[in-house]
Design a protein around this motif. Structure first.
Motif, PDB file in Angstrom:
ATOM      1  N   VAL A   1       0.861  -1.180   0.000  1.00  0.00           N
ATOM      2  CA  VAL A   1       0.000   0.000   0.000  1.00  0.00           C
ATOM      3  C   VAL A   1       0.898   1.232   0.000  1.00  0.00           C
ATOM      4  N   ALA A   2       0.641   2.148  -0.899  1.00  0.00           N
ATOM      5  CA  ALA A   2       1.535   3.294  -1.088  1.00  0.00           C
ATOM      6  C   ALA A   2       1.760   4.104   0.181  1.00  0.00           C
ATOM      7  N   ALA A   3       0.704   4.295   0.961  1.00  0.00           N
ATOM      8  CA  ALA A   3       0.811   5.177   2.126  1.00  0.00           C
ATOM      9  C   ALA A   3       1.293   4.472   3.386  1.00  0.00           C
ATOM     10  N   THR A   4       0.945   3.167   3.529  1.00  0.00           N
ATOM     11  CA  THR A   4       1.208   2.488   4.801  1.00  0.00           C
ATOM     12  C   THR A   4       1.884   1.118   4.672  1.00  0.00           C
ATOM     13  N   TYR A   5       2.243   0.707   3.460  1.00  0.00           N
ATOM     14  CA  TYR A   5       2.862  -0.601   3.206  1.00  0.00           C
ATOM     15  C   TYR A   5       1.853  -1.722   3.437  1.00  0.00           C
ATOM     16  N   LEU A   6       1.316  -1.865   4.645  1.00  0.00           N
ATOM     17  CA  LEU A   6       0.306  -2.871   4.958  1.00  0.00           C
ATOM     18  C   LEU A   6      -1.103  -2.292   4.778  1.00  0.00           C
ATOM     19  N   GLY A   7      -2.075  -3.181   4.588  1.00  0.00           N
ATOM     20  CA  GLY A   7      -3.464  -2.757   4.471  1.00  0.00           C
ATOM     21  C   GLY A   7      -4.038  -2.324   5.810  1.00  0.00           C
ATOM     22  N   LYS A   8      -5.146  -1.578   5.765  1.00  0.00           N
ATOM     23  CA  LYS A   8      -5.751  -1.016   6.974  1.00  0.00           C
ATOM     24  C   LYS A   8      -6.152  -2.099   7.979  1.00  0.00           C
TER      25      LYS A   8
ATOM     26  N   ASN B   1       9.653  -6.331   6.311  1.00  0.00           N
ATOM     27  CA  ASN B   1      10.535  -7.187   5.519  1.00  0.00           C
ATOM     28  C   ASN B   1      11.122  -6.506   4.284  1.00  0.00           C
ATOM     29  N   ASP B   2      10.714  -5.270   3.998  1.00  0.00           N
ATOM     30  CA  ASP B   2      11.226  -4.548   2.833  1.00  0.00           C
ATOM     31  C   ASP B   2      11.753  -3.190   3.258  1.00  0.00           C
ATOM     32  N   GLU B   3      12.377  -2.501   2.307  1.00  0.00           N
ATOM     33  CA  GLU B   3      12.789  -1.126   2.572  1.00  0.00           C
ATOM     34  C   GLU B   3      11.594  -0.213   2.299  1.00  0.00           C
ATOM     35  N   LEU B   4      11.213   0.587   3.282  1.00  0.00           N
ATOM     36  CA  LEU B   4      10.029   1.438   3.184  1.00  0.00           C
ATOM     37  C   LEU B   4      10.404   2.883   2.853  1.00  0.00           C
ATOM     38  N   SER B   5       9.423   3.594   2.335  1.00  0.00           N
ATOM     39  CA  SER B   5       9.612   5.024   2.079  1.00  0.00           C
ATOM     40  C   SER B   5       9.463   5.780   3.397  1.00  0.00           C
ATOM     41  N   PRO B   6       9.994   7.001   3.493  1.00  0.00           N
ATOM     42  CA  PRO B   6       9.821   7.797   4.714  1.00  0.00           C
ATOM     43  C   PRO B   6       8.342   7.997   5.063  1.00  0.00           C
ATOM     44  N   THR B   7       7.502   8.182   4.053  1.00  0.00           N
ATOM     45  CA  THR B   7       6.067   8.383   4.295  1.00  0.00           C
ATOM     46  C   THR B   7       5.434   7.137   4.895  1.00  0.00           C
ATOM     47  N   GLN B   8       5.771   5.965   4.370  1.00  0.00           N
ATOM     48  CA  GLN B   8       5.217   4.718   4.897  1.00  0.00           C
ATOM     49  C   GLN B   8       5.617   4.509   6.352  1.00  0.00           C
ATOM     50  N   ILE B   9       6.868   4.782   6.679  1.00  0.00           N
ATOM     51  CA  ILE B   9       7.332   4.622   8.062  1.00  0.00           C
ATOM     52  C   ILE B   9       6.594   5.591   8.977  1.00  0.00           C
TER      53      ILE B   9
ATOM     54  N   ARG C   1      15.431  10.459   4.475  1.00  0.00           N
ATOM     55  CA  ARG C   1      14.381  10.168   5.451  1.00  0.00           C
ATOM     56  C   ARG C   1      14.337  11.183   6.580  1.00  0.00           C
ATOM     57  N   LEU C   2      15.056  12.283   6.414  1.00  0.00           N
ATOM     58  CA  LEU C   2      15.040  13.326   7.443  1.00  0.00           C
ATOM     59  C   LEU C   2      13.654  13.931   7.564  1.00  0.00           C
ATOM     60  N   ARG C   3      13.306  14.315   8.784  1.00  0.00           N
ATOM     61  CA  ARG C   3      12.022  14.960   9.021  1.00  0.00           C
ATOM     62  C   ARG C   3      12.250  16.302   9.703  1.00  0.00           C
ATOM     63  N   THR C   4      11.274  17.157   9.645  1.00  0.00           N
ATOM     64  CA  THR C   4      11.392  18.459  10.295  1.00  0.00           C
ATOM     65  C   THR C   4      11.461  18.311  11.805  1.00  0.00           C
ATOM     66  N   SER C   5      11.022  17.160  12.312  1.00  0.00           N
ATOM     67  CA  SER C   5      11.051  16.928  13.757  1.00  0.00           C
ATOM     68  C   SER C   5      12.331  16.238  14.213  1.00  0.00           C
ATOM     69  N   SER C   6      13.308  16.131  13.311  1.00  0.00           N
ATOM     70  CA  SER C   6      14.554  15.448  13.668  1.00  0.00           C
ATOM     71  C   SER C   6      15.163  16.092  14.916  1.00  0.00           C
ATOM     72  N   ASN C   7      15.751  15.277  15.775  1.00  0.00           N
ATOM     73  CA  ASN C   7      16.322  15.817  17.002  1.00  0.00           C
ATOM     74  C   ASN C   7      17.738  16.314  16.777  1.00  0.00           C
ATOM     75  N   GLU C   8      18.377  16.711  17.878  1.00  0.00           N
ATOM     76  CA  GLU C   8      19.667  17.378  17.764  1.00  0.00           C
ATOM     77  C   GLU C   8      20.829  16.423  17.502  1.00  0.00           C
ATOM     78  N   LYS C   9      20.561  15.107  17.494  1.00  0.00           N
ATOM     79  CA  LYS C   9      21.663  14.154  17.311  1.00  0.00           C
ATOM     80  C   LYS C   9      22.347  14.342  15.977  1.00  0.00           C
ATOM     81  N   LEU C  10      21.588  14.728  14.959  1.00  0.00           N
ATOM     82  CA  LEU C  10      22.181  14.897  13.634  1.00  0.00           C
ATOM     83  C   LEU C  10      23.201  16.021  13.631  1.00  0.00           C
ATOM     84  N   ASP C  11      22.882  17.101  14.394  1.00  0.00           N
ATOM     85  CA  ASP C  11      23.815  18.211  14.461  1.00  0.00           C
ATOM     86  C   ASP C  11      25.114  17.787  15.131  1.00  0.00           C
ATOM     87  N   GLN C  12      24.996  16.873  16.110  1.00  0.00           N
ATOM     88  CA  GLN C  12      26.178  16.446  16.844  1.00  0.00           C
ATOM     89  C   GLN C  12      27.106  15.593  15.987  1.00  0.00           C
ATOM     90  N   GLN C  13      26.611  15.096  14.846  1.00  0.00           N
ATOM     91  CA  GLN C  13      27.434  14.279  13.965  1.00  0.00           C
ATOM     92  C   GLN C  13      28.284  15.126  13.039  1.00  0.00           C
TER      93      GLN C  13
END
Length: 419
Positions: free
Chosen positions: A46-53, A74-82, A128-140
């Motif tokens: 399913v495009a939006a959620t990988y699995l059915g409702k 079991n597969d690689e998912l899109s950021p939206t699906q996750i 897969r970055l999101r606007t809500s990403s925490n500060e850990k990325l900055d520390q890298q």
């Protein structure tokens, strides 16, 4: 140990049962407990959620009953699906690719392996970055202030740039390390010793086979510190080990143990580990170890062959070594052409395997007699270094040498042939 639910979509995959079983083993290798296995017979995700409702509602109820904290797909998912699955199930969500990357990250021991895994993980995270990403990325970040960026730049853009800079820095570090590794590899190639590389599926018994050959073809017992780590778990070790072994007739060769393969191995990870797998690309002979006791052994051979092809390794002579015969009804050791059925824990099997390696590895070697004058002493030193010299006599002008020579060395020493 964190409790997880694994889930997958059949999607007309003939090896679906095997892939789900492997996903459970990967979860175990990452110190997770699988409490439920959810499967859905969809033609495509399913495009939006990988699995059915309906399936999502089912696993949400099951997670509450079982006390699961995470869902692994079991597969690689899109950021939206996750993102949507996390919202719908209230569970942390991990796809197959990130699970493998987590395992590699926790098992990497050498600096080279750590760099390779971190590059692969960051390349996976970047889209897969999101606007809500925490500060850990900055520390890298590899350094430098971000305070002076344009006012219109979002936190997401800053995080993306930070990761890109980090990948560039790690890639430079890895390139410098690769140069050092290449010097070591070149030195091994210049030694004139033929090389054998162990390849195969993770947990097929490559490291146990290597330790068995080390103990068999060494003058003294190998201390634990010099042996390759073995454990009944996927990806027990990621680091390449190279050892020099000697047969009783004094013929020598290099044996290397490399990272094992697995289905759907992330492309970025294969690419990142290309330098580590250079021992495979440069090998004179591959020892393809297969777990004969696993009912999916044919699939394992296919996956390994396809991964080697991706690495550009297709025409290297290969011994197919069907291991763990002691867990089956098969007779062992049995040799048929360039194939052996054996047990890496059985002394008789290891002797048979060593004999097969010697027969295949040295089959094109020839014995010749050479005369090298004292004035050409550097060639005398070279032939003693590179070839298996079986007899040396001297006269007033130089040395008469009988030596077993590889095809490449044969051309190099042709000018000194006497017969």
């Amino acid at each position: 140990m964190i409790k997880v639910i694994i889930a997958g979509i059949e999607n007309q995959q003939s090896n679906f049962d095997y892939l789900m079983q492997e996903l459970a083993e990967l979860a175990y290798a990452n110190n997770m407990q699988v409490v439920a296995d959810i499967r859905q017979g969809l033609q495509r995700p399913v495009a939006a959620t990988y699995l059915g409702k309906g399936k999502i509602e089912e696993l949400s109820r099951l997670a509450e009953v079982k006390g699961a904290e995470m869902l692994i797909l079991n597969d690689e998912l899109s950021p939206t699906q996750i993102r949507n699955l996390e919202k719908e199930t209230a569970l942390a969500v991990l796809d197959r690719t990130e699970l493998i990357l987590e395992i590699f990250s926790s098992r990497a021991r050498t600096k080279e392996a750590q760099l390779q895994v971190e590059i692969a993980r960051l390349k996976y995270k970047l889209p897969r970055l999101r606007t809500s990403s925490n500060e850990k990325l900055d520390q890298q970040s590899s350094g430098g202030s971000l305070a002076n960026r344009g006012a219109g730049e979002t936190k997401l853009e800053i995080n993306r740039r930070t990761i890109q800079k980090r990948i560039a820095q790690l890639s430079r570090d890895l390139k410098n390390l690769d140069k050092e590794q290449e010097i070591q590899s070149s030195s091994r190639r210049e030694s004139g010793l033929p090389s054998v590389a162990l390849v195969g599926y993770t947990n097929s018994g490559k490291s146990t086979t290597m330790n068995g050959l080390l103990n068999l073809l060494s003058d003294t017992d190998i201390p634990p510190a010099k042996q390759v780590m073995t454990k009944d778990m996927l990806f027990a070790t990621l680091d390449t080990s190279v050892r020099k072994l000697r047969f009783q007739d004094k013929r020598e060769f290099l044996l290397s143990d490399t990272v094992g393969f697995v289905s759907k191995l992330p492309h970025n990870l294969v690419k990142a580990f290309q330098s580590t797998l250079a021992e495979v690309k440069n090998a004179d002979l591959l020892l393809h170890v297969v777990d004969l006791s696993d009912k999916h052994s044919a699939e394992m051979v296919k996956v390994t062959t396809e991964t080697l092809k991706e690495l550009g390794v297709e025409n290297t002579p290969t011994i197919y070594a069907f291991n763990k015969a002691d867990k089956t009804d098969s007779r062992y050791p049995v040799i048929e052409g360039q194939q052996i059925t054996y047990s890496a824990r059985d002394a008789k099997s290891l002797h048979a395997l060593a004999d097969l390696i010697k027969r295949v590895l040295f089959k094109d070697y020839k014995t010749h007699k050479y005369f090298i004058s004292f004035e050409q002493g550097r060639y005398l030193e070279k032939i003693n270094q590179l070839a298996l010299v079986t007899d040396t006599t001297y006269n007033e002008n130089g040395a008469i040498i009988t030596a077993e020579i590889s095809p490449a060395q044969e051309e190099y020493f042709a000018r000194f042939l006497t017969e």
